[in-house]
Write a protein that holds these residues in place. Structure first.
Motif, PDB file in Angstrom:
ATOM      1  N   HIS A 185       0.850  -1.196   0.000  1.00  0.00           N
ATOM      2  CA  HIS A 185       0.000   0.000   0.000  1.00  0.00           C
ATOM      3  C   HIS A 185       0.883   1.242   0.000  1.00  0.00           C
ATOM      4  N   VAL A 187       0.713   5.375   1.264  1.00  0.00           N
ATOM      5  CA  VAL A 187      -0.081   6.252   2.113  1.00  0.00           C
ATOM      6  C   VAL A 187       0.144   7.711   1.739  1.00  0.00           C
ATOM      7  N   HIS A 268       4.310   7.211   3.098  1.00  0.00           N
ATOM      8  CA  HIS A 268       5.134   6.000   3.118  1.00  0.00           C
ATOM      9  C   HIS A 268       4.681   4.993   2.080  1.00  0.00           C
ATOM     10  N   GLU A 347       7.683   1.238   4.897  1.00  0.00           N
ATOM     11  CA  GLU A 347       7.227   0.191   5.816  1.00  0.00           C
ATOM     12  C   GLU A 347       7.589  -1.136   5.163  1.00  0.00           C
TER      13      GLU A 347
HETATM   14 FE   FE2 Z   1       1.343   1.425   6.233  1.00  0.00          FE
END
Ligand code: FE2
Length: 380
Positions: A185, A187, A268, A347
């Motif tokens: 993902h 962000v 991120h 991350e």
């Molecule tokens: Fe995350």
């Protein structure tokens, strides 16, 4: 919220309507950076990305240069200007190094453009065709939050190393992969009271649905707070959580980001691995710095998440966080900002069934970020 049965919810949300913007995956992420050659070396040596394509003076491009690096399904493009003027310079001057393009892989770039602009998206670039000996690519693009853009990339008639205008690039120095597989993902941080506006954008303009939301009661420490909603496309391959700051006693990490990035942008990028212990050990050994988690976190974590396959000792040693939802559990860890400004970070995530985002770790995580903010003098 951590008990959401995410994939089932997604299915239900999308069975009603046809997906008007089918996305095959993330095609590439392009960062505008001050020195692409040296940034490429960092992602090669520290992160294990292998250079695959290049475009610059040697390929006839006069105003800028790009290095394309790849690890499994993750493709990064690093672009720097060669002239003193122009939009790339302006972007770097305002934001520092950062993500300019989140490119989405589609079957039909013209239709993607029409479907999104007819629903209110602001055009970034109308559909155009690029060709070389390896075939043709159709690209179009729209604006999203801040100065970030989405490109739609249709490459079904192309078999070159990246895009027309690029040549294959395979330096003698070979990157050793760190086990990173794909983008889980990405962000976005947006300004005060802008989260709903941008979630509505992804819902209305791109046909995404909201998976989960977290308010300031979920995501707050004694000092700082933020709010977040997770938007996903129909097949779940593209997930964009959107954060906005919330009122706290001190300045939140989102405000710090907005201050230094001078607006909304990508906060991120979460990269998936099948073996977080091996991946994070390799990254750490090569100089990537991660947020510190107090040892006390590990005294009680197994009471919260139950049994896991991994030994706790290496997770504790590395500072990997653990969370569980009703589909399984996940392991995650966050780097410190990877740029000079306290803006973007990465991350690393390993999902063992769980489809959520680590809500149970938010408090420990944000306290860790606050310790870093305090060192930077940006907490108050
Ligand atoms: Fe995350």
């Amino acid at each position: 919220m951590s008990t959401d049965n995410t994939s089932l919810k997604l299915e239900k949300k999308f069975q009603a309507a046809e997906d008007f913007l089918p996305l095959l995956g993330t095609d590439f992420v392009e960062l505008y950076v001050g020195n692409a050659k040296q940034a490429a070396y960092y992602y090669q040596q520290a992160w294990g990305f292998q250079p695959v394509a290049y475009s610059g003076l040697e390929t006839g491009r006069k105003d800028s240069v790009s290095y394309v690096l790849q690890q499994d399904k993750i493709r990064l493009v690093l672009t720097s200007p060669l002239q003193p003027e122009g939009p790339i310079n302006a972007h770097i001057n305002k934001h520092g190094d950062g993500v300019k393009v989140v490119a989405l892989w589609v079957d039909d770039a013209r239709k993607s453009y029409e479907e999104t602009t007819s629903r209110g998206a602001k055009s970034y670039v109308e559909p155009y065709v690029m060709e070389d000996d390896n075939g043709s690519v159709v690209i179009s693009g729209i604006h999203t939050y801040g100065e970030t853009v989405h490109l739609f990339v249709e490459r079904k008639n192309y078999n070159g190393p990246f895009l027309p205008g690029y040549r294959a690039y395979a330096p003698n120095f070979k990157a050793v992969p760190t086990g990173l597989k794909f983008i889980d993902h990405m962000v976005g941080n947006v300004g005060w009271n802008e989260m709903n506006k941008w979630c509505e954008f992804y819902a209305k303009v791109m046909g995404f649905a909201q998976l989960v939301s977290f308010d300031d009661k979920d995501i707050s420490t004694d000092y700082t707070a933020l709010m977040s909603k997770v938007m996903s496309n129909g097949n779940g391959r593209i997930k964009f959580p959107i954060n906005e700051p919330a009122e706290g006693k001190k300045k939140s990490q989102i405000e710090e980001y907005i201050d230094f990035y001078n607006g909304a942008g990508v906060q991120h990028i979460a990269l998936a691995t099948d073996n977080i212990i091996a991946t994070v050990t390799a990254l750490r050994d090569r100089g990537v710095e991660f947020l510190y988690v107090p040892e006390a976190y590990y005294d009680t974590v197994l009471d919260r998440v139950g049994e896991i396959d991994e030994d706790l000792a290496p997770l504790k040693e590395l500072g990997v966080l653990i969370d569980r939802d009703d589909e399984g559990y996940l392991l995650q860890i966050f780097t410190k900002p990877v740029l000079d400004r306290p803006t973007m970070f990465f991350e690393i995530i390993q999902r063992k069934g769980a489809q959520s985002f680590g809500k149970g770790n938010f408090k420990a995580l944000f306290e860790a970020i606050e310790r870093e903010q305090d060192l930077r003098g940006t907490l108050s």
